[in-house]
Design a protein around this motif. Structure first.
Motif, PDB file in Angstrom:
ATOM      1  N   ASP A   1      -5.093   2.988  -1.025  1.00 45.50           N
ATOM      2  CA  ASP A   1      -6.413   2.632  -1.427  1.00 45.50           C
ATOM      3  C   ASP A   1      -6.283   1.101  -0.998  1.00 45.50           C
ATOM      4  O   ASP A   1      -7.552   0.644  -0.600  1.00 45.50           O
ATOM      5  CB  ASP A   1      -6.644   2.657  -2.843  1.00 45.50           C
ATOM      6  N   GLN A   2      -5.275   0.254  -0.964  1.00 49.08           N
ATOM      7  CA  GLN A   2      -5.207  -1.023  -0.785  1.00 49.08           C
ATOM      8  C   GLN A   2      -4.811  -1.188   0.649  1.00 49.08           C
ATOM      9  O   GLN A   2      -5.457  -2.350   1.294  1.00 49.08           O
ATOM     10  CB  GLN A   2      -4.251  -1.681  -1.806  1.00 49.08           C
ATOM     11  N   VAL A   3      -4.161  -0.557   1.188  1.00 55.10           N
ATOM     12  CA  VAL A   3      -3.730  -1.053   2.577  1.00 55.10           C
ATOM     13  C   VAL A   3      -4.207  -0.216   3.664  1.00 55.10           C
ATOM     14  O   VAL A   3      -4.881   1.023   3.296  1.00 55.10           O
ATOM     15  CB  VAL A   3      -1.985  -1.033   2.674  1.00 55.10           C
ATOM     16  N   ALA A   4      -4.049  -0.628   4.665  1.00 54.14           N
ATOM     17  CA  ALA A   4      -4.680   0.159   5.933  1.00 54.14           C
ATOM     18  C   ALA A   4      -4.453   1.455   5.981  1.00 54.14           C
ATOM     19  O   ALA A   4      -5.230   2.423   6.197  1.00 54.14           O
ATOM     20  CB  ALA A   4      -4.514  -0.674   7.172  1.00 54.14           C
ATOM     21  N   GLY A   5      -3.144   1.755   6.039  1.00 53.41           N
ATOM     22  CA  GLY A   5      -2.656   3.176   6.153  1.00 53.41           C
ATOM     23  C   GLY A   5      -1.086   3.234   6.093  1.00 53.41           C
ATOM     24  O   GLY A   5      -0.499   2.301   5.661  1.00 53.41           O
ATOM     25  N   PRO A   6      -0.725   4.348   6.461  1.00 57.58           N
ATOM     26  CA  PRO A   6       0.786   4.378   5.996  1.00 57.58           C
ATOM     27  C   PRO A   6       1.714   3.427   6.678  1.00 57.58           C
ATOM     28  O   PRO A   6       2.885   3.215   5.989  1.00 57.58           O
ATOM     29  CB  PRO A   6       1.072   6.008   6.700  1.00 57.58           C
ATOM     30  N   THR A   7       1.444   3.190   7.715  1.00 51.32           N
ATOM     31  CA  THR A   7       2.327   2.137   8.407  1.00 51.32           C
ATOM     32  C   THR A   7       2.308   0.791   7.588  1.00 51.32           C
ATOM     33  O   THR A   7       3.504   0.160   7.666  1.00 51.32           O
ATOM     34  CB  THR A   7       1.705   1.692   9.848  1.00 51.32           C
ATOM     35  N   ALA A   8       1.141   0.217   7.293  1.00 48.01           N
ATOM     36  CA  ALA A   8       1.069  -0.784   6.334  1.00 48.01           C
ATOM     37  C   ALA A   8       1.740  -0.629   4.979  1.00 48.01           C
ATOM     38  O   ALA A   8       2.278  -1.615   4.812  1.00 48.01           O
ATOM     39  CB  ALA A   8      -0.312  -1.322   5.944  1.00 48.01           C
ATOM     40  N   LEU A   9       1.689   0.410   4.709  1.00 45.48           N
ATOM     41  CA  LEU A   9       2.396   0.931   3.205  1.00 45.48           C
ATOM     42  C   LEU A   9       3.889   0.569   3.443  1.00 45.48           C
ATOM     43  O   LEU A   9       4.498   0.079   2.531  1.00 45.48           O
ATOM     44  CB  LEU A   9       2.147   2.197   3.069  1.00 45.48           C
ATOM     45  N   ALA A  10       4.534   0.840   4.676  1.00 43.85           N
ATOM     46  CA  ALA A  10       5.847   0.688   4.815  1.00 43.85           C
ATOM     47  C   ALA A  10       6.091  -1.057   4.930  1.00 43.85           C
ATOM     48  O   ALA A  10       7.615  -1.174   4.841  1.00 43.85           O
ATOM     49  CB  ALA A  10       6.400   1.397   6.389  1.00 43.85           C
ATOM     50  N   GLY A  11       5.256  -1.854   4.900  1.00 41.69           N
ATOM     51  CA  GLY A  11       5.451  -3.146   5.101  1.00 41.69           C
ATOM     52  C   GLY A  11       5.534  -3.796   3.679  1.00 41.69           C
ATOM     53  O   GLY A  11       5.949  -5.018   3.386  1.00 41.69           O
ATOM     54  N   LEU A  12       5.311  -3.127   2.737  1.00 39.25           N
ATOM     55  CA  LEU A  12       5.265  -3.243   1.185  1.00 39.25           C
ATOM     56  C   LEU A  12       6.619  -3.268   0.667  1.00 39.25           C
ATOM     57  O   LEU A  12       7.235  -2.728   0.763  1.00 39.25           O
ATOM     58  CB  LEU A  12       4.117  -2.588   0.381  1.00 39.25           C
ATOM     59  N   ASP A  13       6.754  -4.470   0.019  1.00 42.70           N
ATOM     60  CA  ASP A  13       8.141  -4.559  -0.724  1.00 42.70           C
ATOM     61  C   ASP A  13       8.132  -4.580  -2.458  1.00 42.70           C
ATOM     62  O   ASP A  13       6.749  -4.321  -2.836  1.00 42.70           O
ATOM     63  CB  ASP A  13       8.976  -6.008  -0.554  1.00 42.70           C
ATOM     64  N   ALA A  14       9.210  -4.637  -2.968  1.00 41.87           N
ATOM     65  CA  ALA A  14       9.176  -4.344  -4.305  1.00 41.87           C
ATOM     66  C   ALA A  14       7.998  -5.347  -5.078  1.00 41.87           C
ATOM     67  O   ALA A  14       7.450  -5.219  -6.196  1.00 41.87           O
ATOM     68  CB  ALA A  14      10.348  -4.680  -5.099  1.00 41.87           C
ATOM     69  N   SER A  15       7.958  -6.788  -4.503  1.00 47.50           N
ATOM     70  CA  SER A  15       7.094  -7.546  -5.263  1.00 47.50           C
ATOM     71  C   SER A  15       5.523  -7.136  -5.000  1.00 47.50           C
ATOM     72  O   SER A  15       4.744  -7.328  -6.054  1.00 47.50           O
ATOM     73  CB  SER A  15       7.314  -8.963  -4.784  1.00 47.50           C
ATOM     74  N   ALA A  16       5.458  -6.626  -3.887  1.00 44.98           N
ATOM     75  CA  ALA A  16       3.889  -6.155  -3.479  1.00 44.98           C
ATOM     76  C   ALA A  16       3.495  -5.036  -4.584  1.00 44.98           C
ATOM     77  O   ALA A  16       2.302  -4.991  -5.236  1.00 44.98           O
ATOM     78  CB  ALA A  16       3.708  -5.686  -2.262  1.00 44.98           C
ATOM     79  N   LEU A  17       4.451  -4.142  -5.048  1.00 40.08           N
ATOM     80  CA  LEU A  17       4.019  -3.239  -5.896  1.00 40.08           C
ATOM     81  C   LEU A  17       4.025  -3.771  -7.136  1.00 40.08           C
ATOM     82  O   LEU A  17       3.317  -3.217  -7.987  1.00 40.08           O
ATOM     83  CB  LEU A  17       5.316  -2.033  -5.812  1.00 40.08           C
ATOM     84  N   ALA A  18       4.975  -4.606  -7.445  1.00 46.58           N
ATOM     85  CA  ALA A  18       4.958  -5.159  -8.888  1.00 46.58           C
ATOM     86  C   ALA A  18       3.585  -5.991  -9.169  1.00 46.58           C
ATOM     87  O   ALA A  18       3.008  -5.958 -10.170  1.00 46.58           O
ATOM     88  CB  ALA A  18       5.949  -6.400  -9.165  1.00 46.58           C
ATOM     89  N   ALA A  19       3.174  -6.490  -7.838  1.00 47.07           N
ATOM     90  CA  ALA A  19       1.709  -7.385  -8.110  1.00 47.07           C
ATOM     91  C   ALA A  19       0.577  -6.220  -8.268  1.00 47.07           C
ATOM     92  O   ALA A  19      -0.434  -6.685  -8.785  1.00 47.07           O
ATOM     93  CB  ALA A  19       1.591  -7.870  -6.786  1.00 47.07           C
ATOM     94  N   ARG A  20       0.661  -4.940  -7.814  1.00 45.93           N
ATOM     95  CA  ARG A  20      -0.211  -4.044  -7.799  1.00 45.93           C
ATOM     96  C   ARG A  20      -0.062  -3.145  -9.232  1.00 45.93           C
ATOM     97  O   ARG A  20      -1.181  -3.033  -9.979  1.00 45.93           O
ATOM     98  CB  ARG A  20      -0.262  -2.940  -6.783  1.00 45.93           C
ATOM     99  N   PHE A  21       1.199  -2.798  -9.644  1.00 48.51           N
ATOM    100  CA  PHE A  21       1.201  -1.965 -10.728  1.00 48.51           C
ATOM    101  C   PHE A  21       1.721  -2.888 -12.015  1.00 48.51           C
ATOM    102  O   PHE A  21       1.796  -2.147 -12.985  1.00 48.51           O
ATOM    103  CB  PHE A  21       2.170  -0.810 -10.745  1.00 48.51           C
ATOM    104  N   GLY A  22       2.183  -4.078 -11.851  1.00 46.01           N
ATOM    105  CA  GLY A  22       2.770  -5.011 -13.002  1.00 46.01           C
ATOM    106  C   GLY A  22       4.228  -4.495 -13.173  1.00 46.01           C
ATOM    107  O   GLY A  22       4.888  -3.650 -12.344  1.00 46.01           O
ATOM    108  N   ASP A  23       4.897  -5.072 -14.110  1.00 47.39           N
ATOM    109  CA  ASP A  23       6.250  -5.052 -14.463  1.00 47.39           C
ATOM    110  C   ASP A  23       6.444  -3.587 -14.550  1.00 47.39           C
ATOM    111  O   ASP A  23       5.894  -2.822 -15.540  1.00 47.39           O
ATOM    112  CB  ASP A  23       6.572  -5.662 -15.456  1.00 47.39           C
TER     113      ASP A  23
END
Lengths: 109, 403
Positions: B46-68
């Motif tokens: 929902d947040q990133v452009a598409g599956p390719t952009a998703l591949a660019g996310l790292d752990a900190s990005a996930l933590a930013a979105r979902f929290g600890d």
């Protein structure tokens, strides 16, 4: 006002209402809740609620294979869930009405 | 920070969440976090452009979105209403808790099954509507079990039994309706009793059905008694066998080794011991004069002579004549054949020779000898038959011992 606390009490009702409208998988339900205006709802809270309602027999679940990515677990409402939703909806309306009256009364003074 | 691939970042986050819930048992954990990766991925898309952009996310990005992940795990668990088991070794559970947990688990499984299957719900609904039938059945099962203890049958036959059954029915139904017995201990006790009834219902049913089928109306035990008696009667029909051969007469000797005439013999239940006639194998008591062979005991034709009195005296069958009904009757002048004692006397018992008059007054030698006679001599001594004369055939036992 922090709506998170208020949401806790009615999350079951909200999730049941959304699933009753249409079967949905975890994040789908989150998205529809947010789209309906419950922007503060937490992903994990919704998922947990879905599991609990399922364990209590209010929801049924089935897995739908997905071409791209992992399989999705869809939830649908059971007759028991529907009955529970009807009852809670009635209770909610009564409660909301009472609260509205109470607050209007306070405002009038 | 290294950049994780799409699945790696999501998988790592999901793994971290699961890690925080590791205290849960595998099944609950799977139930709670099954499909977590899919949900996380959907949320990220929902947040990133598409599956390719998703591949660019790292752990900190996930933590930013979902929290600890720990906070996420807690939220998930709390919303699902699942308690974390206390840390440390598992506390010992009492047997009651084990059963209670098993019961809860069973109930949950059942609800799920019912929710997923229409026919299960239909059957369950039907069975549930039969509950009052079970209340009645339960009362009756208790009635039969208690009745069996006091020897009454599955069907009440007295006013008292009816009242008792009605009281049981009222109690059972009232409990079923929740009128009483809702206290925890009482409930558990009654539930146990009810379970026993459920288990006992089938055998009780089977026993009662066979009882009723037999036409037994005198109660369970009387039916059993009838069977027992008929068994005894048929056993009596066997007469007395010695070495596989029907005995035709019995001879009783006293402890002193001397014959006892007119001895009456009964079994352990007081049933008279009656010998059988050789033709049909029926007891002589049932002989009405049909053709038989050999000699006929006096008691078979004369009701005054008990047939368990031994030794029998006989009429020879040759002396019988058919009456008008064709049944055999002894001729008026028929001679009695006295029993032939197989031995004039037997060895006296030890107690008889030591002569303990207190316990066995008959032990005193009948010929009044002052000193106890030698057993060997005694065996050959002619008995002074107390009430009956030994028959003429007793000549084998010659009176050599007589002084």
């Amino acid at each position: 006002m922090d709506t998170t606390q208020m949401l806790k009490g009615v999350l079951d009702l909200a999730v049941l209402a959304v699933v009753r409208a249409e079967d949905g998988y975890g994040y789908d339900v989150v998205r529809r809740l947010r789209g309906a205006g419950l922007t503060d709802v937490g992903d994990a809270s919704v998922y947990g609620t879905l599991r609990r309602l399922y364990a209590a027999g209010a929801l049924t679940s089935y897995v739908v294979p997905s071409d791209e990515g992992p399989h999705r677990k869809y939830y649908g409402i059971t007759p028991q869930g529907r009955a529970s939703l009807d009852l809670q909806t009635k209770q909610w309306h009564e409660f909301a009405h009472t609260m509205t009256d109470l607050l209007d009364l306070a405002e009038a003074h | 920070m290294s950049t994780l691939t799409q699945s790696d970042a999501v998988a790592a986050y999901a793994a971290a969440v699961r890690d925080h819930l590791a205290a849960l048992d595998a099944e609950t954990l799977d139930e709670l976090t099954g499909g977590l990766e899919a949900d996380l991925t959907d949320a990220l898309l929902d947040q990133v452009a598409g599956p390719t952009a998703l591949a660019g996310l790292d752990a900190s990005a996930l933590a930013a979105r979902f929290g600890d992940p720990g906070t996420y795990a807690e939220e998930l668990r709390e919303a699902a209403g699942i308690e974390l088991p206390p840390a440390g070794p598992r506390p010992r559970r009492t047997l009651g808790q084990v059963f209670a947990d098993a019961g809860t688990e069973l109930a949950t499984d059942w609800r799920r099954l019912a929710a997923e299957n229409r026919w299960v719900r239909a059957v369950a609904g039907f069975v549930a509507s039969l509950r009052p039938v079970w209340w009645l059945l339960r009362a009756w099962v208790v009635f039969v079990i208690l009745g069996a203890m006091v020897g009454s049958g599955p069907v009440p036959h007295s006013l008292g039994a009816w009242l008792f059954l009605i009281a049981l029915v009222v109690a059972s139904v009232q409990w079923g309706r929740g009128a009483f017995g809702q206290g925890r201990r009482v409930h558990a006790l009654l539930l146990t009793g009810s379970t026993i009834c459920a288990i006992a219902a089938l055998p009780v049913f089977a026993a009662s059905a066979s009882h009723i089928a037999q036409g037994g109306n005198g109660g369970y035990h009387s039916g059993w008694d009838d069977g027992y008696r008929s068994g005894v009667a048929s056993a009596t029909n066997d007469g007395v066998r010695v070495g596989g051969v029907e005995a035709t007469n019995l001879f009783v000797y006293g402890p002193d080794g001397l014959p006892i005439a007119d001895a009456r013999i009964v079994d352990q239940d007081g049933n008279p011991v009656v010998l059988t006639e050789p033709e049909m194998g029926r007891p002589w008591t049932q002989w009405d004069g049909e053709w038989t062979w050999g000699d006929v005991p006096l008691g078979a034709t004369d009701p005054q002579v008990p047939l368990n009195t031994f030794p029998y005296s006989f009429y020879a069958l040759d002396d019988f004549e058919p009456n008008d009904d064709g049944l055999l009757e002894p001729a008026p002048d028929t001679l009695v054949i006295e029993p032939a004692w197989p031995a004039a006397s037997l060895f006296p018992l030890e107690s008889a020779t030591t002569g303990d008059p207190a316990t066995d007054p008959e032990a005193t030698p009948t010929d009044g000898a002052a000193e106890p006679t030698d057993p060997v001599d005694d065996a050959t001594a002619t008995p002074e038959a107390p009430t009956a004369e030994p028959s003429a055939s007793g000549e084998e036992a010659s009176p050599s011992g007589t002084p």
